[in-house]
Design a protein around this motif. Structure first.
Motif, PDB file in Angstrom:
ATOM      1  N   SER A  47     -12.360   0.782   2.800  1.00 41.90           N
ATOM      2  CA  SER A  47     -11.465   1.816   3.301  1.00 41.90           C
ATOM      3  C   SER A  47     -10.160   1.212   3.794  1.00 41.90           C
ATOM      4  N   THR A  59     -13.409   1.406  -8.231  1.00 39.73           N
ATOM      5  CA  THR A  59     -13.259   2.599  -9.064  1.00 39.73           C
ATOM      6  C   THR A  59     -12.093   2.463 -10.034  1.00 39.73           C
ATOM      7  N   HIS A  85     -17.827  -1.638  -1.849  1.00 40.03           N
ATOM      8  CA  HIS A  85     -18.235  -0.790  -2.969  1.00 40.03           C
ATOM      9  C   HIS A  85     -17.679  -1.345  -4.278  1.00 40.03           C
ATOM     10  N   ASN A  90     -10.900   1.427  -3.816  1.00 37.49           N
ATOM     11  CA  ASN A  90     -11.982   1.914  -2.952  1.00 37.49           C
ATOM     12  C   ASN A  90     -13.116   0.910  -2.742  1.00 37.49           C
ATOM     13  N   GLN A 130       1.111   4.099  -2.931  1.00 37.65           N
ATOM     14  CA  GLN A 130       0.837   5.516  -2.645  1.00 37.65           C
ATOM     15  C   GLN A 130       2.041   6.393  -3.011  1.00 37.65           C
ATOM     16  N   CYS A 134      -8.331  -2.213  -2.003  1.00 34.20           N
ATOM     17  CA  CYS A 134      -8.324  -1.007  -1.172  1.00 34.20           C
ATOM     18  C   CYS A 134      -8.026   0.228  -2.018  1.00 34.20           C
ATOM     19  N   TYR A 137       0.832  -1.210   0.000  1.00 38.63           N
ATOM     20  CA  TYR A 137       0.000   0.000   0.000  1.00 38.63           C
ATOM     21  C   TYR A 137       0.868   1.263   0.000  1.00 38.63           C
TER      22      TYR A 137
END
Length: 210
Positions: free
Chosen positions: A85, A194, A191, A82, A55, A79, A51
């Motif tokens: 969270s 994205t 969700h 999205n 980032q 993650c 992660y």
């Protein structure tokens, strides 16, 4: 800063500061090596590293149009897309590692052979855990059975390599983890992604429904 943030979020779930393991003063010391080899620590450490690296790349302007991640890496991809969270992802990974840590030990073996050729090793105690390429598979199962396969392959001069792992991941030995982990997962709000990513189960794009 992402590693620091993840470590703070993980503290309650792990009961320790994962930075002390990831950044051990002497990573070759037996204690540091043993801690990192424990699935309950290994899996969160992998997620945090993946992660934070993602980032970092994104902070440099490298934005993913699609992603693929193996095992824990798929949670990282989800993650970043999205699906859940960061706090929820870390909670899930910590629970996953803890549940797996509680299962009997097992072994995994990479074999330089096709999936069809590796089918001969499949039994109720050994599974094909991954097909990494047309000529490279990983089998997973009880240690005694894997040791027998290694001996056989060595006699036949077939290249293989035991994986450094504490358990037989991606095998029926993990089945006791499914129900309790599904209960934990059911508490999560999920969700549609994205950013598209590949499913480890199907080898195709993850669907919104999945």
């Amino acid at each position: 800063k992402y590693v620091d943030h993840c470590a703070e979020l993980l503290a309650d779930d792990l009961g320790l500061d994962i930075r002390e393991t990831i950044f051990a003063k002497n990573p070759c010391e037996a204690d540091a090596t043993d801690r990192l080899a424990q699935t309950a620590i290994t899996q969160p450490a992998l997620f945090v590293t993946e992660y934070a690296l993602a980032q970092l790349w994104m902070s440099w302007g490298v934005q993913p149009h699609a992603m693929i991640g193996h095992s824990v890496g798929e949670y990282t991809a989800a993650c970043l897309a999205n699906v859940f969270s960061l706090p929820k992802a870390l909670h899930l990974i910590a629970a996953r590692g803890r549940l797996i840590q509680g299962q009997p030990a097992g072994s995994m073996l990479a074999i330089m052979r096709s999936e069809a050729e590796c089918q001969q090793f499949v039994s109720d105690r050994v599974s094909i855990a991954a097909v990494n390429s047309p000529g490279l598979c990983v089998v997973s199962g009880e240690t005694a059975e894997i040791d027998g396969i290694i001996s056989r392959l060595n006699r036949e001069s077939i290249t293989c390599r035991p994986l450094v792992t504490s358990h037989a991941f991606h095998s029926p030995m993990m089945e006791p983890v499914i129900e309790p982990f599904a209960d934990i997962l059911s508490e999560s709000e999920l969700h549609a992604p994205t950013i598209p990513f590949i499913s480890n189960v199907t080898g195709d794009w993850i669907t919104d429904q999945q």
